[in-house]
Motif scaffolding. Structure first.
Motif, PDB file in Angstrom:
ATOM      1  N   SER A 557       0.831  -1.208   0.000  1.00  0.00           N
ATOM      2  CA  SER A 557       0.000   0.000   0.000  1.00  0.00           C
ATOM      3  C   SER A 557       0.860   1.250   0.000  1.00  0.00           C
ATOM      4  CB  SER A 557      -0.991   0.006   1.159  1.00  0.00           C
ATOM      5  OG  SER A 557      -1.941  -1.016   1.005  1.00  0.00           O
ATOM      6  N   SER A 558       1.353   1.673   1.172  1.00  0.00           N
ATOM      7  CA  SER A 558       2.102   2.927   1.270  1.00  0.00           C
ATOM      8  C   SER A 558       3.523   2.654   1.736  1.00  0.00           C
ATOM      9  CB  SER A 558       1.421   3.871   2.263  1.00  0.00           C
ATOM     10  OG  SER A 558       2.236   4.993   2.536  1.00  0.00           O
ATOM     11  N   ILE A 559       4.459   3.461   1.213  1.00  0.00           N
ATOM     12  CA  ILE A 559       5.836   3.414   1.721  1.00  0.00           C
ATOM     13  C   ILE A 559       6.129   4.649   2.553  1.00  0.00           C
ATOM     14  CG2 ILE A 559       6.737   1.906  -0.067  1.00  0.00           C
ATOM     15  CD1 ILE A 559       7.793   4.318  -1.536  1.00  0.00           C
ATOM     16  N   GLY A 560       5.075   5.239   3.147  1.00  0.00           N
ATOM     17  CA  GLY A 560       5.247   6.325   4.108  1.00  0.00           C
ATOM     18  C   GLY A 560       5.870   7.575   3.516  1.00  0.00           C
ATOM     19  N   ALA A 561       5.372   8.027   2.366  1.00  0.00           N
ATOM     20  CA  ALA A 561       5.972   9.181   1.691  1.00  0.00           C
ATOM     21  C   ALA A 561       6.066  10.434   2.555  1.00  0.00           C
ATOM     22  CB  ALA A 561       5.207   9.481   0.396  1.00  0.00           C
ATOM     23  N   PRO A 562       5.083  10.739   3.429  1.00  0.00           N
ATOM     24  CA  PRO A 562       5.228  11.959   4.245  1.00  0.00           C
ATOM     25  C   PRO A 562       6.483  11.975   5.105  1.00  0.00           C
ATOM     26  CG  PRO A 562       2.961  11.184   4.315  1.00  0.00           C
ATOM     27  CD  PRO A 562       3.761  10.114   3.629  1.00  0.00           C
ATOM     28  N   LEU A 563       7.057  10.819   5.407  1.00  0.00           N
ATOM     29  CA  LEU A 563       8.251  10.770   6.247  1.00  0.00           C
ATOM     30  C   LEU A 563       9.475  11.307   5.530  1.00  0.00           C
ATOM     31  CD1 LEU A 563       7.878   7.250   7.898  1.00  0.00           C
ATOM     32  CD2 LEU A 563       7.528   9.456   8.988  1.00  0.00           C
ATOM     33  N   TRP A 564       9.512  11.219   4.198  1.00  0.00           N
ATOM     34  CA  TRP A 564      10.747  11.569   3.507  1.00  0.00           C
ATOM     35  C   TRP A 564      10.591  12.615   2.407  1.00  0.00           C
ATOM     36  CZ3 TRP A 564       9.800  10.065  -1.499  1.00  0.00           C
ATOM     37  CH2 TRP A 564       8.969   8.969  -1.700  1.00  0.00           C
ATOM     38  N   THR A 565       9.381  13.061   2.117  1.00  0.00           N
ATOM     39  CA  THR A 565       9.233  14.071   1.069  1.00  0.00           C
ATOM     40  C   THR A 565       9.607  15.463   1.568  1.00  0.00           C
ATOM     41  OG1 THR A 565       6.908  14.423   1.634  1.00  0.00           O
ATOM     42  CG2 THR A 565       7.412  12.780  -0.078  1.00  0.00           C
ATOM     43  N   GLY A 566       9.274  15.789   2.829  1.00  0.00           N
ATOM     44  CA  GLY A 566       9.528  17.126   3.344  1.00  0.00           C
ATOM     45  C   GLY A 566       8.644  18.185   2.714  1.00  0.00           C
ATOM     46  N   PRO A 588       4.306 -10.280   6.278  1.00  0.00           N
ATOM     47  CA  PRO A 588       3.557  -9.286   7.067  1.00  0.00           C
ATOM     48  C   PRO A 588       3.410  -7.938   6.366  1.00  0.00           C
ATOM     49  CG  PRO A 588       5.797  -9.423   7.876  1.00  0.00           C
ATOM     50  CD  PRO A 588       5.683 -10.456   6.791  1.00  0.00           C
ATOM     51  N   PHE A 589       2.885  -7.921   5.137  1.00  0.00           N
ATOM     52  CA  PHE A 589       2.688  -6.663   4.420  1.00  0.00           C
ATOM     53  C   PHE A 589       1.723  -5.738   5.167  1.00  0.00           C
ATOM     54  CE2 PHE A 589       3.532  -9.525   0.616  1.00  0.00           C
ATOM     55  CZ  PHE A 589       4.852  -9.130   0.514  1.00  0.00           C
ATOM     56  N   PHE A 590       0.782  -6.316   5.910  1.00  0.00           N
ATOM     57  CA  PHE A 590      -0.219  -5.499   6.584  1.00  0.00           C
ATOM     58  C   PHE A 590       0.410  -4.574   7.621  1.00  0.00           C
ATOM     59  CE2 PHE A 590       0.331  -9.156   9.287  1.00  0.00           C
ATOM     60  CZ  PHE A 590       0.192  -8.680  10.577  1.00  0.00           C
ATOM     61  N   LEU A 591       1.548  -4.965   8.194  1.00  0.00           N
ATOM     62  CA  LEU A 591       2.224  -4.084   9.150  1.00  0.00           C
ATOM     63  C   LEU A 591       2.761  -2.841   8.459  1.00  0.00           C
ATOM     64  CD1 LEU A 591       4.215  -6.729  11.245  1.00  0.00           C
ATOM     65  CD2 LEU A 591       2.086  -5.570  11.870  1.00  0.00           C
ATOM     66  N   VAL A 592       3.305  -3.008   7.261  1.00  0.00           N
ATOM     67  CA  VAL A 592       3.808  -1.865   6.503  1.00  0.00           C
ATOM     68  C   VAL A 592       2.648  -0.960   6.103  1.00  0.00           C
ATOM     69  CG1 VAL A 592       5.151  -1.158   4.489  1.00  0.00           C
ATOM     70  CG2 VAL A 592       5.703  -3.293   5.668  1.00  0.00           C
ATOM     71  N   GLU A 593       1.555  -1.564   5.662  1.00  0.00           N
ATOM     72  CA  GLU A 593       0.385  -0.781   5.269  1.00  0.00           C
ATOM     73  C   GLU A 593      -0.134   0.055   6.423  1.00  0.00           C
ATOM     74  OE1 GLU A 593      -3.245  -2.207   2.775  1.00  0.00           O
ATOM     75  OE2 GLU A 593      -3.789  -2.529   4.876  1.00  0.00           O
ATOM     76  N   ARG A 594      -0.264  -0.561   7.579  1.00  0.00           N
ATOM     77  CA  ARG A 594      -0.788   0.155   8.745  1.00  0.00           C
ATOM     78  C   ARG A 594       0.119   1.321   9.119  1.00  0.00           C
ATOM     79  NH1 ARG A 594      -1.629  -3.835  13.448  1.00  0.00           N
ATOM     80  NH2 ARG A 594      -2.894  -4.765  11.786  1.00  0.00           N
ATOM     81  N   ALA A 595       1.419   1.077   9.121  1.00  0.00           N
ATOM     82  CA  ALA A 595       2.356   2.149   9.461  1.00  0.00           C
ATOM     83  C   ALA A 595       2.318   3.255   8.413  1.00  0.00           C
ATOM     84  CB  ALA A 595       3.773   1.583   9.589  1.00  0.00           C
ATOM     85  N   GLY A 596       2.225   2.880   7.131  1.00  0.00           N
ATOM     86  CA  GLY A 596       2.198   3.887   6.075  1.00  0.00           C
ATOM     87  C   GLY A 596       0.978   4.763   6.139  1.00  0.00           C
ATOM     88  N   VAL A 597      -0.188   4.168   6.384  1.00  0.00           N
ATOM     89  CA  VAL A 597      -1.423   4.961   6.490  1.00  0.00           C
ATOM     90  C   VAL A 597      -1.318   5.968   7.628  1.00  0.00           C
ATOM     91  CG1 VAL A 597      -3.879   4.827   7.061  1.00  0.00           C
ATOM     92  CG2 VAL A 597      -2.892   3.213   5.434  1.00  0.00           C
TER      93      VAL A 597
END
Length: 824
Positions: A557-566, A588-597
């Protein structure tokens, strides 16, 4: 020097020091491993403890002499009275401070070591402290290339001299005495070497009254107190282990593991050398330098920690001698300890640059108490490695809070390393998962850019759209990306970063620029996605943008773009299927998704079902629904109604449910007047052909290949029924397009499809009931009047999904995201 000019200089200096740190660490590692193999346990314990005491003395001396001197050298030109006074004071501190420091270290060493080792340690302390004049002068002159080279020369000389001494039978005492030789190389190379040597020698002088200069002593005393405490915090567990537990194999094993795990600490110390003289510089704000220092630490320290934590025991055992085999199981914990100690060092550096010596001493005193408590409790219960590790994490939190380091980054690091500790204790996750997360954080935090304000009413939009609509087999997500963007491009500048694939060409299409990024040529689906995710944070730095739009994509799902776009970042969520992918691939892809959201403040969902799930995962985010649309051309296509059941989409079993469709069709094949047409390409085509043969309907199943544009709409319009047998969907673009073309849809009753397949446009069947699905297909296909009635209802429904209207809604959300960022 301007900020623009100084930042590249800092980056280059950081690379030089980082490179030297890598070389020094590798040489020191190899040397330590060789000694662990070559010295008896008792001798190695003496060497490891003595080396750590020298590190402690060097840490304190690095502030007492070099840092204060570096600040003065940087502030005053060569040959000026102020610089000469600073050099004289540094020399005085070196002479007067080295003797008591040597006596204290010798006294500690004498508790467990013979006289030759005690004498060697005392002499090395004096040499290390006196070399501070050369180091400070090079720092102030910003001669980081020379400093890096001399650091490498110092460790190579020390190792060579130590090896020679051991070969001659001097044992641990000889290895410790080699520090004297290395320090002499550093001193001579820094002050007498040809380039700049004359200036350094001219600055090095003595003046009367230097010892009574209270202003100089005030700064030196503050720095020395802080560094002494920091040295105690970071080295006491190794240095005092023989005092507490003797010099047996268990102690030596812990010392070896702790020394190997200190790499992040060495990285932090090297970065502090570069950053400290620049922190007070007004041309570059303290905040900018602090972020650069912390970011670089993440780049270097996190991968090193990941490697140490996840290294298989079989690999570590190649490096650890048999009589110190206990070090293998301790290394993951000591590596995390090193990461926490490095964070403490960075925080203390920032506080010292602000002149907040009392605050720093207080925070370090608390950290020292915590480390002592962790050592004591761990020694008597969980083991010293666990106790020290937990104490280091808590103490790092104390220093981070006191220094106000960038809290999102620091909090994330602490959370991750805490997870590593839990993993080590409970073995709840495979090692590669920990490594992936840690390296991911390096990528995310290492590429952060400063904020960019809006350029005006015409926004620069950088769209992270993983799937190119020109890629054969691309799905509805790529259609949405292009249909939205080509309309938004009338008022904004749109660039889409998308995955590489064989034959891809960067282009401008309908006013939208497509740039393909990734690693390799993208011949496989996995290669495209993995290469894209790794390269994206780096490539995105090259693009100026007022808004970054992250398309969610499978499997994470998400790779957490707000963390690194600035920059203002908006998530567009068409995919929220990591749970299904986790079950499919048992990862465990769902863990990455949850963190990214949870990293997003603003999200756009393509359906109400997706929006509800997003709000449940991140209650603080603002979630708006902007549905997918349908092309106006779909309403204009006409074709004679045929007899076939048609499927259009990616040939993938897990999501699209084509195995269920084949079973349903086979069960009612004798009642269905036409064939089953599967239009599309995908990874499971071969399996589907085999499944059709197993069901005995291979002659009734036609694979039509990839279709698009008018050909796709004619296929819809000529179908008797359009089948959408998906197990999960994000919106149901195929169902909407089929409705626009006047064909009824049969689908399973699942979220998202309920919104686009009402009773007026199709038939919903209980989820995954293949018998019921087959009956629904046959009942509808044999009722021509119902087919036409539902087709007419579908056209009426689809007219509400206008791309032009939906693009206006998305434009409103874009502008709101930018305004929200500016007002924060």
């Amino acid at each position: 020097m301007t900020q623009a000019a100084d930042e590249p200089a800092l980056a280059r200096a950081g690379l030089l020091v980082a490179g030297a740190t890598v070389v020094v660490s590798l040489v020191s590692y190899a040397y330590g491993i060789v000694l662990a193999h070559g010295l008896p346990s008792a001798e190695y314990a003496v060497f490891a403890s003595g080396q750590t005491l020298l590190l402690l003395a060097g840490t304190a001396a690095s502030a007492a002499v070099p840092w204060a001197l570096a600040r003065a050298v940087k502030a005053h030109p060569a040959g000026t009275p102020q610089r000469r006074a600073a050099m004289a004071h540094a020399l005085a501190v070196g002479v007067l401070g080295s003797v008591p420091a040597a006596l204290v270290v010798a006294a500690v060493t004498a508790v467990y070591a013979p006289f030759p080792a005690v004498a060697a340690v005392a002499a090395a302390v004096v040499a290390i402290v006196l070399s501070g004049c050369a180091v400070g002068w090079l720092q102030g002159e910003q001669r980081f290339a020379r400093l890096a080279a001399l650091r490498v020369a110092e460790v190579v000389t020390r190792v060579g001299a130590g090896a020679a001494a051991i070969a001659l039978g001097f044992g641990a005492a000889g290895a410790l005495g080699a520090f004297v030789v290395g320090s002499v190389v550093l001193s001579v190379g820094g002050l007498v070497a040809r380039a700049g040597g004359a200036r350094a020698w001219a600055d090095l002088s003595w003046r009367r009254g230097v010892v009574r200069d209270r202003a100089q002593w005030a700064e030196t005393a503050g720095l020395s107190a802080v560094q002494a405490l920091l040295g105690v915090v970071t080295a006491a567990d190794i240095a005092l282990a023989p005092v507490v537990a003797g010099t047996g194999p268990d102690t030596a094993a812990y010392q070896l593991a702790a020394a190997l795990g200190r790499v992040p600490l060495f990285v932090a110390a090297a970065l502090a050398v570069v950053a400290f003289p620049r922190l007070p510089n007004r041309a570059v704000t303290k905040e900018a330098v602090t972020k650069e220092m912390v970011s670089t630490y993440g780049w270097l320290a996190l991968p090193a920690t990941a490697v140490l934590v996840t290294a298989p025991p079989q690999v570590v055992s190649w490096l650890v001698p048999a009589h110190l085999a206990g070090a293998t199981s301790l290394l993951p914990l000591t590596a995390v300890t090193g990461l926490g100690l490095g964070l403490m060092t960075l925080a203390a550096t920032v506080l010292q640059a602000q002149g907040a010596y009392r605050k720093t001493v207080a925070a370090l005193a608390v950290a020292a108490v915590l480390m002592a408590a962790g050592t004591a409790v761990g020694w008597h219960s969980w083991g010293i490695a666990t106790g020290v590790c937990l104490a280091a994490l808590v103490a790092a939190g104390v220093l981070i809070t006191a220094a106000r380091l960038p809290l999102p980054w620091a909090s994330l690091v602490v959370a991750l390393v805490a997870g590593v500790v839990l993993w080590q204790a409970a073995r709840w996750a495979p090692a590669w998962m920990v490594a992936t997360v840690l390296v991911g954080v390096v990528v995310l935090r290492g590429v952060r850019k400063p904020r960019q304000a809006s350029a005006g009413p015409r926004l620069r939009v950088l769209h992270l759209g993983f799937e190119d609509p020109a890629l054969p087999g691309s799905g509805g997500g790529a259609v949405r990306t292009h249909e939205m963007n080509r309309r938004l491009a009338r008022n904004h500048d749109i660039t889409v970063l998308t995955t590489r694939w064989p034959g891809c060409v960067d282009r401008v299409q309908d006013g939208v620029r497509y740039e393909h990024v990734g690693i390799g040529s993208g011949r496989t689906h996995l290669g495209r996605i993995a290469g894209y995710a790794v390269a994206l944070p780096f490539v995105s730095r090259r693009h100026a943008a007022d808004l970054v739009v992250e398309d969610f994509f499978a499997p994470v799902s998400s790779i957490g773009a707000p963390l690194w776009t600035g920059r203002p970042t908006l998530g567009v969520v068409q995919w929220l299927n990591a749970g299904e992918k986790s079950r499919q691939y048992r990862l465990p892809f769902f863990l990455v998704e949850r963190a990214g959201v949870r990293t997003h403040r603003r999200l756009v969902a393509v359906s109400e079902g997706i929006a509800r799930r997003l709000r449940a995962m991140n209650a603080s985010a603002e979630v708006e629904v902007v549905a997918n649309g349908v092309d106006a051309a779909a309403f204009e296509v006409t074709a004679p109604r045929g007899d076939d059941v048609v499927f259009v989409g990616r040939l993938e079993i897990a999501q699209k449910g084509l195995d269920l469709l084949l079973a349903a069709f086979a069960g009612q094949a004798d009642r269905l007047p036409g064939d089953l047409v599967l239009a599309g390409t995908g990874p499971d085509e071969r399996r589907l052909r085999a499944a059709a043969a197993e069901h005995g309907i291979e002659r009734r199943v036609r694979f039509a290949g990839w279709v698009s544009g008018a050909a796709k709409y004619r296929l819809y319009a000529g179908a008797r029924v359009v089948a959408v047998p998906s197990r999960f969907e994000t919106f149901g673009m195929v169902a909407l397009e089929a409705a626009a073309c006047g064909s009824p849809v049969v689908a399973f009753d699942i979220d998202c499809l309920r919104e686009v397949v009402p009773e007026s446009a199709g038939v919903l069947v209980p989820a995954f009931d293949t018998a019921a699905y087959g009956r629904a297909l046959a009942d509808l296909a044999t009722d021509q009047a119902r087919v036409e009635r539902l087709g007419s209802g579908g056209r009426h429904l689809a007219r509400a999904y206008s791309w032009d209207r939906l693009a206006m809604d998305q434009d409103r959300v874009y502008r709101a995201a930018v305004r929200d960022w500016q007002e924060r």
